[in-house]
Scaffold this motif. Sequence first.
Motif, PDB file in Angstrom:
ATOM      1  N   ARG A  54      -9.325   3.583  -8.921  1.00 35.61           N
ATOM      2  CA  ARG A  54      -9.650   4.703  -9.797  1.00 35.61           C
ATOM      3  C   ARG A  54      -8.486   4.833 -11.041  1.00 35.61           C
ATOM      4  NH1 ARG A  54     -12.580   8.942  -7.588  1.00 35.61           N
ATOM      5  NH2 ARG A  54     -12.739   8.643  -5.127  1.00 35.61           N
ATOM      6  N   ILE A  55      -7.360   4.098 -10.665  1.00 36.84           N
ATOM      7  CA  ILE A  55      -6.261   3.976 -12.025  1.00 36.84           C
ATOM      8  C   ILE A  55      -5.802   2.735 -12.167  1.00 36.84           C
ATOM      9  CG2 ILE A  55      -5.735   6.562 -11.259  1.00 36.84           C
ATOM     10  CD1 ILE A  55      -3.136   5.265  -9.682  1.00 36.84           C
ATOM     11  N   HIS A  56      -5.937   1.742 -11.426  1.00 32.67           N
ATOM     12  CA  HIS A  56      -5.379   0.486 -11.514  1.00 32.67           C
ATOM     13  C   HIS A  56      -6.480  -0.555 -11.612  1.00 32.67           C
ATOM     14  CE1 HIS A  56      -1.242   1.562 -11.032  1.00 32.67           C
ATOM     15  NE2 HIS A  56      -1.368   2.151 -10.149  1.00 32.67           N
ATOM     16  N   PRO A  57      -6.484  -1.606 -12.503  1.00 31.61           N
ATOM     17  CA  PRO A  57      -7.785  -2.560 -12.640  1.00 31.61           C
ATOM     18  C   PRO A  57      -7.925  -3.496 -11.474  1.00 31.61           C
ATOM     19  CG  PRO A  57      -6.148  -3.011 -14.521  1.00 31.61           C
ATOM     20  CD  PRO A  57      -5.589  -1.777 -13.542  1.00 31.61           C
ATOM     21  N   ALA A  58      -8.727  -3.904 -11.195  1.00 37.53           N
ATOM     22  CA  ALA A  58      -8.848  -5.107 -10.216  1.00 37.53           C
ATOM     23  C   ALA A  58      -8.017  -6.239 -10.175  1.00 37.53           C
ATOM     24  CB  ALA A  58     -10.243  -5.414  -9.796  1.00 37.53           C
ATOM     25  N   SER A  59      -7.916  -6.573 -11.528  1.00 39.35           N
ATOM     26  CA  SER A  59      -6.856  -7.636 -11.891  1.00 39.35           C
ATOM     27  C   SER A  59      -5.498  -7.554 -11.427  1.00 39.35           C
ATOM     28  CB  SER A  59      -6.978  -8.221 -13.308  1.00 39.35           C
ATOM     29  OG  SER A  59      -6.568  -7.009 -14.093  1.00 39.35           O
ATOM     30  N   TYR A  60      -4.950  -6.181 -11.520  1.00 44.32           N
ATOM     31  CA  TYR A  60      -3.569  -5.698 -11.374  1.00 44.32           C
ATOM     32  C   TYR A  60      -3.489  -5.775  -9.751  1.00 44.32           C
ATOM     33  CZ  TYR A  60       0.428  -2.854 -10.421  1.00 44.32           C
ATOM     34  OH  TYR A  60       1.446  -2.253 -10.110  1.00 44.32           O
ATOM     35  N   LEU A  61      -4.477  -5.362  -9.018  1.00 48.03           N
ATOM     36  CA  LEU A  61      -4.499  -5.278  -7.600  1.00 48.03           C
ATOM     37  C   LEU A  61      -4.459  -6.937  -6.983  1.00 48.03           C
ATOM     38  CD1 LEU A  61      -4.304  -3.762  -4.928  1.00 48.03           C
ATOM     39  CD2 LEU A  61      -6.834  -3.531  -4.984  1.00 48.03           C
ATOM     40  N   SER A  62      -5.022  -7.682  -7.704  1.00 41.66           N
ATOM     41  CA  SER A  62      -5.251  -9.199  -7.295  1.00 41.66           C
ATOM     42  C   SER A  62      -3.841  -9.803  -7.635  1.00 41.66           C
ATOM     43  CB  SER A  62      -6.411  -9.723  -8.127  1.00 41.66           C
ATOM     44  OG  SER A  62      -6.293 -11.167  -7.872  1.00 41.66           O
ATOM     45  N   ASP A  63      -3.459  -9.403  -8.634  1.00 43.67           N
ATOM     46  CA  ASP A  63      -2.018  -9.883  -9.018  1.00 43.67           C
ATOM     47  C   ASP A  63      -0.856  -9.619  -8.080  1.00 43.67           C
ATOM     48  OD1 ASP A  63      -3.070 -11.337 -11.226  1.00 43.67           O
ATOM     49  OD2 ASP A  63      -2.292  -9.861 -12.588  1.00 43.67           O
ATOM     50  N   LEU A  64      -0.908  -8.260  -7.494  1.00 42.34           N
ATOM     51  CA  LEU A  64      -0.120  -7.987  -6.398  1.00 42.34           C
ATOM     52  C   LEU A  64      -0.268  -8.703  -5.145  1.00 42.34           C
ATOM     53  CD1 LEU A  64       0.179  -4.008  -6.990  1.00 42.34           C
ATOM     54  CD2 LEU A  64       1.871  -6.114  -7.695  1.00 42.34           C
ATOM     55  N   ARG A  65      -1.283  -8.834  -4.742  1.00 40.66           N
ATOM     56  CA  ARG A  65      -1.506  -9.463  -3.729  1.00 40.66           C
ATOM     57  C   ARG A  65      -1.279 -11.064  -3.740  1.00 40.66           C
ATOM     58  NH1 ARG A  65      -7.475  -6.216  -2.883  1.00 40.66           N
ATOM     59  NH2 ARG A  65      -6.722  -5.084  -0.924  1.00 40.66           N
ATOM     60  N   LYS A  66      -1.451 -11.541  -4.768  1.00 35.91           N
ATOM     61  CA  LYS A  66      -1.143 -12.955  -4.959  1.00 35.91           C
ATOM     62  C   LYS A  66       0.648 -12.933  -4.896  1.00 35.91           C
ATOM     63  CE  LYS A  66      -5.139 -14.298  -7.668  1.00 35.91           C
ATOM     64  NZ  LYS A  66      -5.235 -14.706  -9.066  1.00 35.91           N
ATOM     65  N   ALA A  67       1.123 -11.954  -5.620  1.00 36.16           N
ATOM     66  CA  ALA A  67       2.736 -12.109  -5.600  1.00 36.16           C
ATOM     67  C   ALA A  67       3.293 -11.545  -4.150  1.00 36.16           C
ATOM     68  CB  ALA A  67       3.135 -10.904  -6.592  1.00 36.16           C
ATOM     69  N   SER A  68       2.468 -11.128  -3.338  1.00 34.07           N
ATOM     70  CA  SER A  68       3.225 -10.456  -2.107  1.00 34.07           C
ATOM     71  C   SER A  68       3.810 -11.920  -1.217  1.00 34.07           C
ATOM     72  CB  SER A  68       2.284  -9.810  -1.156  1.00 34.07           C
ATOM     73  OG  SER A  68       2.802  -9.384   0.107  1.00 34.07           O
ATOM     74  N   PRO A  69       5.105 -11.789  -0.823  1.00 33.62           N
ATOM     75  CA  PRO A  69       5.509 -13.049  -0.339  1.00 33.62           C
ATOM     76  C   PRO A  69       5.571 -13.136   1.106  1.00 33.62           C
ATOM     77  CG  PRO A  69       7.203 -11.380  -0.680  1.00 33.62           C
ATOM     78  CD  PRO A  69       6.054 -10.723  -1.063  1.00 33.62           C
ATOM     79  N   ALA A  70       5.352 -14.348   1.549  1.00 29.98           N
ATOM     80  CA  ALA A  70       5.228 -14.377   3.103  1.00 29.98           C
ATOM     81  C   ALA A  70       6.520 -14.232   3.712  1.00 29.98           C
ATOM     82  CB  ALA A  70       4.944 -15.692   3.512  1.00 29.98           C
ATOM     83  N   GLU A  71       7.660 -14.370   2.966  1.00 25.17           N
ATOM     84  CA  GLU A  71       8.984 -13.928   3.563  1.00 25.17           C
ATOM     85  C   GLU A  71       9.700 -13.845   2.460  1.00 25.17           C
ATOM     86  OE1 GLU A  71      10.399 -18.806   3.774  1.00 25.17           O
ATOM     87  OE2 GLU A  71       9.748 -17.715   5.924  1.00 25.17           O
ATOM     88  N   GLY A  72      11.101 -13.111   2.439  1.00 30.03           N
ATOM     89  CA  GLY A  72      11.969 -12.971   1.682  1.00 30.03           C
ATOM     90  C   GLY A  72      11.532 -11.944   0.615  1.00 30.03           C
ATOM     91  N   TRP A  73      11.963 -12.305  -0.761  1.00 32.34           N
ATOM     92  CA  TRP A  73      11.240 -11.194  -1.586  1.00 32.34           C
ATOM     93  C   TRP A  73      10.674 -11.990  -2.813  1.00 32.34           C
ATOM     94  CZ3 TRP A  73      16.615 -10.975  -0.009  1.00 32.34           C
ATOM     95  CH2 TRP A  73      16.453  -9.764   0.932  1.00 32.34           C
ATOM     96  N   ALA A  74       9.722 -11.235  -3.325  1.00 32.22           N
ATOM     97  CA  ALA A  74       9.179 -11.560  -4.764  1.00 32.22           C
ATOM     98  C   ALA A  74       9.842 -10.762  -5.829  1.00 32.22           C
ATOM     99  CB  ALA A  74       7.563 -11.519  -4.728  1.00 32.22           C
ATOM    100  N   GLN A  75      10.163 -11.130  -6.785  1.00 31.74           N
ATOM    101  CA  GLN A  75      10.699 -10.359  -7.927  1.00 31.74           C
ATOM    102  C   GLN A  75       9.589 -10.059  -8.934  1.00 31.74           C
ATOM    103  OE1 GLN A  75      14.342 -11.261  -9.800  1.00 31.74           O
ATOM    104  NE2 GLN A  75      14.611  -9.254 -10.824  1.00 31.74           N
ATOM    105  N   ILE A  76       9.013  -8.735  -8.925  1.00 25.88           N
ATOM    106  CA  ILE A  76       7.870  -8.464  -9.794  1.00 25.88           C
ATOM    107  C   ILE A  76       8.344  -7.966 -11.283  1.00 25.88           C
ATOM    108  CG2 ILE A  76       5.867  -6.966 -10.169  1.00 25.88           C
ATOM    109  CD1 ILE A  76       6.010  -8.800  -7.771  1.00 25.88           C
TER     110      ILE A  76
END
Length: 308
Positions: A54-76
Amino acid sequence: MTTALITHADCLNHITPDGHPEQVARLEHILHALDPLELKRVTAPMAAEDDILRIHPASYLSDLRKASPAEGWAQIDGDTFMSPGSLDAAFRAAGAAVRGVDMVLGGEVQNAFAAVRPPGHHAETGTAMGFCLFGNAALAAKHALDHHGLSRVAVVDFDVHHGNGTQDLLWDEPRALVITSQQMPLWPGSGRPDEDGAHGTILNMPLAPGSGRAEMQAAYEGQAFPRLRAFKPELILISAGFDAHQDDPLASLNWATADFAWITAELCKLASDLCQGRIVSTLEGGYDLNALAAATRAHVEELIKAPA
């Protein structure tokens, strides 16, 4: 009716690096402070993907999912991090806002407080920033308008930092009145009075560093409350940041705990007059743990006492 407290243990699994102000202990302190209160305790659902879109584009949600780390941190960005549990926490935070709207508009409770993290009011349409991933308050507004068919909603944001994300997400929405008070100058640098939205439905009230109760009350009584009365919202949403507190380390306003009780009580009175007492509040900032816990409890106590 009663007040709902909406939260989820997933919000404790959003882990930030050591020393980061948006830490797990924030929510732990809040939940401990609220534990003695008589509240309807509700488990926050995961927001549906359609809610986020409703408020964020699908591309943004896709980018967050790709950035989500398996361990440690991802700096956004400069100060926004994701750990392996962050995306689920963000979906719970957004889902809590949506659930609060559903409960209040469905007559299950008088009002609701979403005790969640990460916060949301700095997340812009396609940009995570300021510790925020999804625009929770803006999402709640759009859900109330588009899903429940309301004609007018208001967002009141008293976090010490300007809610640039909420402003961006609702800039073109004539059905949403956005009222924010914020210290200026201060990060993120937005929030001037001339930033009034595509339809004149944004009211920014900058407050000078060092100002306290008198200046805050003058702004709300002189500007915010008259605008709310004129707009006649059918629901009031609160972005409840508690970092305007005099003890907060990230800013320099001088609000006391009693000031958060005052502004909440006044908003509850307005909601009683304008929209059957319907309020949904969601947690934003606040980084001194003891001040945060005390101010949040004062806020929720006023929600509990609110007139219908």
